[in-house]
Scaffold this motif. Structure first.
Motif: not given
Length: 384
Positions: A98-108, A111-115, A137-149
């Motif tokens: 979720g790093e940077g998600l609060a500002a961008s609304g997206r998973l960077s 961050a996705m590569d780290r995960a 299961v995935a939780t809040e970061a993927c719930r909130r991110a525009a590119n979570g799915e």
């Protein structure tokens, strides 16, 4: 020990909220683990439902639970042992999804590569242990991110792991199922809470014969990562600057907790109220309370700590310079910039539920998943 779900009462069945963040989840995301390929990947239905659960496995088969949170990726693999289970493999890595998600609304991308790096390790463990059933299961970061799915589909294609973006309701329910056995004995009402990276869940319960009865619950979008990023990572040069930043954190969290606080106010005035927390925040603070030279799960899991002792530790950490916090045992580099937000959330919980003692659990969602899988009930039916 619980071997079934907490009942779906007064909070899990009928409190739907609109939008992506509040959506309900009834998907069954357990599967016989196979290597990723077009022929092996389960076919998703219109609502993303996986094929129905296979027949119950022989009792010595391995089961797995994977929890991809806003900050951490954690895996447990276990075998049934009577009403309990024995862990045969485990994995945990800080991935900061979720790093940077609060500002961008997206998973960077970073961050996705780290995960994904951590999830490849998990996939190899699942294959090597010949896991019969797994739920991931995935939780809040993927719930909130525009590119979570989109990220979920990428994980499935590259690793074979079918992550289910669970609702906040399901996240709270699994946390209760995983740790309620550690709740301090008593007859009064209790709150179980889970401070995550991107959200915090609180559940008001009554004791039950096998599992607690859920009376009310709440989820707020403040975890240690989301709160830190929203307030800002610059802590200031003086103690006064750091205290002002901490007060802003407390105000944000308290405002979000206010509806739940109002609903549980009468219960909070009852005799013998109890409190149990599961999160890196409470286990870290418990380690500081015990003055451990390094983290020891055996000393922390199930510990009962005076709430005032926790208050004293949060007051100390909230004004301490980052370089000084870094020197404290059991904090280190991974939590040095996040633990203050966890303190603010914990302080706010103690404001609305003033139990004299706080139970500490180094267990939660993954253990809840394992118990439900082994009981033959991988996920609740209901809302899609």
């Amino acid at each position: 020990m619980a071997d079934r779900f907490p009942p779906d009462t007064q909070g899990y069945a009928g409190r739907k909220t609109g939008g992506k963040r509040g959506r309900s989840s009834g998907k069954v995301a357990d599967f016989r683990y196979k290597r990723p390929s077009q022929s092996n990947l389960p076919k998703a239905g219109p609502a993303g439902r996986q094929p129905s659960s296979p027949e119950r496995a022989p009792r010595r088969q391995a089961y797995a639970a994977l929890d991809l949170g806003t900050n951490n990726c954690r895996l447990l693999i276990a075998r049934p042992e009577g009403e309990n289970f024995t862990v045969i493999d485990a994995f945990s890595r800080v991935v900061r999804l979720g790093e940077g998600l609060a500002a961008s609304g997206r998973l960077s991308d970073t961050a996705m590569d780290r995960a994904l790096g951590a999830l490849h390790v998990c996939a190899e463990k699942l294959r090597r242990r010949n896991v019969f059933l797994a739920r991931s299961v995935a939780t809040e970061a993927c719930r909130r991110a525009a590119n979570g799915e989109h990220f979920i589909e990428r994980v499935r294609a590259e690793t074979g792991i079918a992550l289910d973006i669970i609702s906040a309701q399901e996240e709270a329910r699994l946390a209760v199922l995983g740790c309620h056995i550690l709740l301090e004995s008593g007859h009064g009402p209790a709150v179980i809470f889970d401070i995550g990276g991107g959200s915090t869940e609180l559940v008001l319960i009554e004791p039950g014969e096998r599992v607690p009865r859920i009376i009310d619950w709440a989820s707020v979008p403040w975890g240690v990562v989301s709160l830190t990023d929203t307030v800002g990572r610059v802590e200031g040069d003086t103690e006064a600057d750091r205290l002002d930043r901490y007060r802003r954190m407390r105000m944000l969290v308290s405002d979000s907790f206010a509806p739940f606080a109002e609903r549980v106010a009468a219960a909070a005035r009852a005799d013998d109220i109890r409190l149990l927390g599961t999160s890196g925040t409470v286990t870290t603070l418990a380690s500081l309370h015990l003055e451990l030279p390094q983290y020891d799960r055996r000393a922390v899991d199930g510990l009962i700590v005076p709430s005032q002792s926790m208050r004293g530790i949060t007051a100390r950490l909230s004004t301490m310079a980052p370089e000084d916090r870094r020197q404290l045992p059991c904090i280190g580099n991974d939590r040095v910039d996040l633990v203050v937000a966890g303190c603010a959330i914990l302080d706010s919980i103690l404001d609305i539920w003033p139990a004299e003692r706080l139970g500490v659990a180094d267990r939660g969602i993954r253990e809840g998943i394992l118990r439900s899988l082994m009981a033959g009930s991988p996920a609740p039916s209901g809302d899609q």
